[in-house]
Design an enzyme around this catalytic site. Structure first.
Site, PDB file in Angstrom:
ATOM      1  N   LYS A   1      12.928  55.665  -8.138  1.00 37.27           N
ATOM      2  CA  LYS A   1      13.485  54.376  -7.732  1.00 37.27           C
ATOM      3  C   LYS A   1      12.862  53.901  -6.416  1.00 37.27           C
ATOM      4  O   LYS A   1      12.593  52.702  -6.239  1.00 37.27           O
ATOM      5  CB  LYS A   1      15.003  54.485  -7.577  1.00 37.27           C
ATOM      6  CG  LYS A   1      15.696  53.221  -7.049  1.00 37.27           C
ATOM      7  CD  LYS A   1      15.409  51.988  -7.904  1.00 37.27           C
ATOM      8  CE  LYS A   1      16.362  50.831  -7.626  1.00 37.27           C
ATOM      9  NZ  LYS A   1      16.428  50.384  -6.241  1.00 37.27           N
TER      10      LYS A   1
ATOM     11  N   HIS B   1       9.503  52.550  -7.290  1.00 36.29           N
ATOM     12  CA  HIS B   1       9.739  51.264  -7.962  1.00 36.29           C
ATOM     13  C   HIS B   1       9.894  50.164  -6.917  1.00 36.29           C
ATOM     14  O   HIS B   1       9.284  49.087  -7.025  1.00 36.29           O
ATOM     15  CB  HIS B   1      11.008  51.365  -8.829  1.00 36.29           C
ATOM     16  CG  HIS B   1      11.591  50.050  -9.243  1.00 36.29           C
ATOM     17  ND1 HIS B   1      12.322  49.238  -8.380  1.00 36.29           N
ATOM     18  CD2 HIS B   1      11.574  49.386 -10.428  1.00 36.29           C
ATOM     19  CE1 HIS B   1      12.703  48.144  -8.998  1.00 36.29           C
ATOM     20  NE2 HIS B   1      12.273  48.211 -10.246  1.00 36.29           N
ATOM     21  N   ASN B   2      10.701  50.417  -5.895  1.00 34.50           N
ATOM     22  CA  ASN B   2      10.922  49.411  -4.862  1.00 34.50           C
ATOM     23  C   ASN B   2       9.662  49.145  -4.055  1.00 34.50           C
ATOM     24  O   ASN B   2       9.411  48.017  -3.627  1.00 34.50           O
ATOM     25  CB  ASN B   2      12.066  49.830  -3.947  1.00 34.50           C
ATOM     26  CG  ASN B   2      13.427  49.655  -4.597  1.00 34.50           C
ATOM     27  OD1 ASN B   2      13.549  49.617  -5.815  1.00 34.50           O
ATOM     28  ND2 ASN B   2      14.453  49.544  -3.784  1.00 34.50           N
TER      29      ASN B   2
ATOM     30  N   SER C   1      18.405  49.768 -10.793  1.00 33.90           N
ATOM     31  CA  SER C   1      17.644  48.575 -10.446  1.00 33.90           C
ATOM     32  C   SER C   1      18.089  47.388 -11.280  1.00 33.90           C
ATOM     33  O   SER C   1      18.374  47.520 -12.472  1.00 33.90           O
ATOM     34  CB  SER C   1      16.144  48.807 -10.658  1.00 33.90           C
ATOM     35  OG  SER C   1      15.421  47.639 -10.306  1.00 33.90           O
TER      36      SER C   1
ATOM     37  N   GLU D   1       7.636  46.886  -6.000  1.00 38.66           N
ATOM     38  CA  GLU D   1       8.296  45.576  -5.890  1.00 38.66           C
ATOM     39  C   GLU D   1       7.874  44.857  -4.603  1.00 38.66           C
ATOM     40  O   GLU D   1       7.595  43.649  -4.622  1.00 38.66           O
ATOM     41  CB  GLU D   1       9.809  45.796  -5.904  1.00 38.66           C
ATOM     42  CG  GLU D   1      10.665  44.561  -5.771  1.00 38.66           C
ATOM     43  CD  GLU D   1      12.142  44.935  -5.680  1.00 38.66           C
ATOM     44  OE1 GLU D   1      12.812  44.426  -4.753  1.00 38.66           O
ATOM     45  OE2 GLU D   1      12.599  45.730  -6.515  1.00 38.66           O
TER      46      GLU D   1
END
Length: 485
Positions: free
Chosen positions: A185, A188-189, A131, A192
């Site tokens: 990940k 995480h996105n 990232s 986001e």
């Protein structure tokens, strides 16, 4: 064949791969390079070959021969079939004990599948979330590697050498086995997505609701970035708001088409949450908001049909404007906390489902630098998991419980006023609904269970019966007796 001098290699030299290769070279690694089209390899060497030790190669066989054992190769190619094709070519050329690292945004279930197949051939496969975008790849990303402990022994020092550093610590940790790194990940996105939509809703309230200019709103975000909302996304939001279009002189934001793109990770986060039974309402609404923005014909149809409603003006006096902007700030912070709480709940549920031992505190620490959602409050998030206060939910940790309590009057005012004036705030409102759902002693789901039992004999539990006992009412019969299943 090239001499085996490289301790790491990169396959795929588009923007991310090239920058990652340069980052590796900047930190003392000797980097073998391969790209399907050799022109990209030549371009990197021509423009950046003097930045460190590179070994350019023209074939997979030459690339593998350039790597020291255990050979370690990071692939930075498009997710899906291109990744599978690259993996197959590497596996055929490598030997047992070698390591393949997928640094792309691969779906974690694909990573689980690939790891199993490659392990059967004696090699290590590591799905590694990266990232930070192109800038992070070059100057220090947040890295989320999965894979075996054995592969981490070789890979760990290399990744630590290139990761972002936050408060003296490299932003990388071994997440867990097989697909754990790509799973984290993915979430995480998803966080986001929610974070970005909340910022966009805040902007919309100020632009349409309060009639503020982009420069004025940019100044607000500048101020917000000095406090508890300090983060990369708040920082770049101010930059975007202050940017002028070179062609027209207008705010650049006013000439950008209002359709937000997606590359899949947000959708995967929501789909996976549905499979796990995890509520990620804020992330889900952020994904759906992007989907609606990308349906211009549907929105144009609504305009043509003349769908009615308020005009978006909040009709707030200048004297009350500052107070409402402060309400928006509080609502943004509270909703942001909900986004992280939901995201970490999904990571926890995923870990249970797939047998991963994921250190939540460590995940929060590696998100403090390099990544897109890096933010000041991740230190407090990490501390809450480290102490065990956030084990059930981040919202239950005393620091965040108090923060939401202090923000919730503002939060409710923002959602209510937005509804009154006709400005959509799907993530603000769904996050508040989630919070209210959590604190409800009894939800209306009892009615839904009654309906399900009537039309489909799906059964229900009783509050005065042991957990797991199932009951069914004979709804269509006189007296409608209840029977235990």
């Amino acid at each position: 064949m090239a001499e085996a001098t490289a301790n790491i290699g990169v396959v795929g030299l588009a923007a991310m791969g090239s920058n990652l290769a340069r980052n590796l070279a900047h930190h003392g690694n000797t980097v073998a390079l391969f790209n399907r089209h050799y022109e990209r390899t030549e371009k990197l060497m021509d423009e950046h070959g003097d930045e460190g030790n590179f070994v350019p190669t023209e074939s997979i066989e030459q690339f593998v021969a350039a790597l020291k054992k255990p050979r370690t190769a990071i692939i930075m190619v498009k997710a899906g079939e291109p990744t599978d094709a690259t993996i197959n070519a590497l596996v055929d050329a490598m030997e047992p004990g070698d390591i393949i690292v997928d640094g792309g945004n691969s779906y974690f279930k694909d990573t689980i599948r690939r790891e199993k197949a490659i392990r059967a051939r004696g090699l290590h496969y590591v799905g590694c979330g990266v990232s930070g975008g192109e800038e992070g790849a070059l100057n220090g990303p947040s890295l989320m590697p999965g894979g075996t402990e054995e592969s981490w022994k070789t890979l760990g020092p290399i990744l630590k050498s290139i990761a972002a550093v936050a408060e003296g610590e490299p932003c990388v940790t071994h997440i867990g086995e097989n697909g754990a790194g790509h799973f984290v990940k993915m979430v995480h996105n998803g966080i986001e997505y929610s974070d970005m939509q909340l910022i966009a809703e805040s902007y919309d309230l100020m632009r349409r609701g309060l009639g503020m200019s982009t420069d004025q709103i940019g100044d607000v975000f500048d101020e917000w970035n000095k406090g508890e909302l300090n983060s990369y996304l708040i920082e770049i939001t101010s930059t975007v708001l202050h940017q002028k279009d070179a062609k027209t002189g207008k705010p650049l934001l006013d000439v950008i088409v209002d359709r937000a793109g997606m590359k899949g990770t947000g959708t995967w986060t929501v789909e996976t949450a549905l499979e796990l039974g995890t509520s990620v309402t804020g992330i889900g609404e952020a994904v759906f908001a992007r989907a609606l923005s990308s349906q211009p014909q549907l929105r144009a149809g609504a305009q043509k049909a003349g769908l009615t409603g308020p005009d978006g003006s909040l009709s707030i006096s200048d004297a009350d404007r500052a107070a409402f902007i402060e309400d928006i700030r509080h609502a943004l912070y509270a909703s942001k906390i909900v986004a992280y709480a939901q995201g970490f709940n999904e990571i926890s549920d995923g870990a249970k489902e797939y047998g991963w031992d994921i250190d939540m505190a460590a995940v929060a620490r590696i998100w403090r630098g390099g990544c897109i959602i890096r933010a000041q409050f991740l230190n407090v998030v990490s501390d809450a998991f480290q102490s065990g206060e956030a084990d059930v939910s981040l919202l239950f940790a005393p620091y965040f419980k108090k923060a939401v309590e202090q923000a919730q009057d503002s939060w409710r005012r923002v959602v209510a006023r937005a509804a009154e004036c006709g400005i959509p705030v799907p993530v603000f409102s769904s996050s508040l609904a989630y919070y209210d759902g959590l604190r409800s002693g009894r939800l209306p789901a009892a009615l839904i269970q009654g309906q399900r039992d009537l039309f489909g004999a799906h059964t229900y539990g009783r509050v005065d019966a042991p957990e797991g006992a199932a009951f069914h009412t004979l709804w269509a019969e006189p007296g409608r007796p209840e029977i235990e299943e």
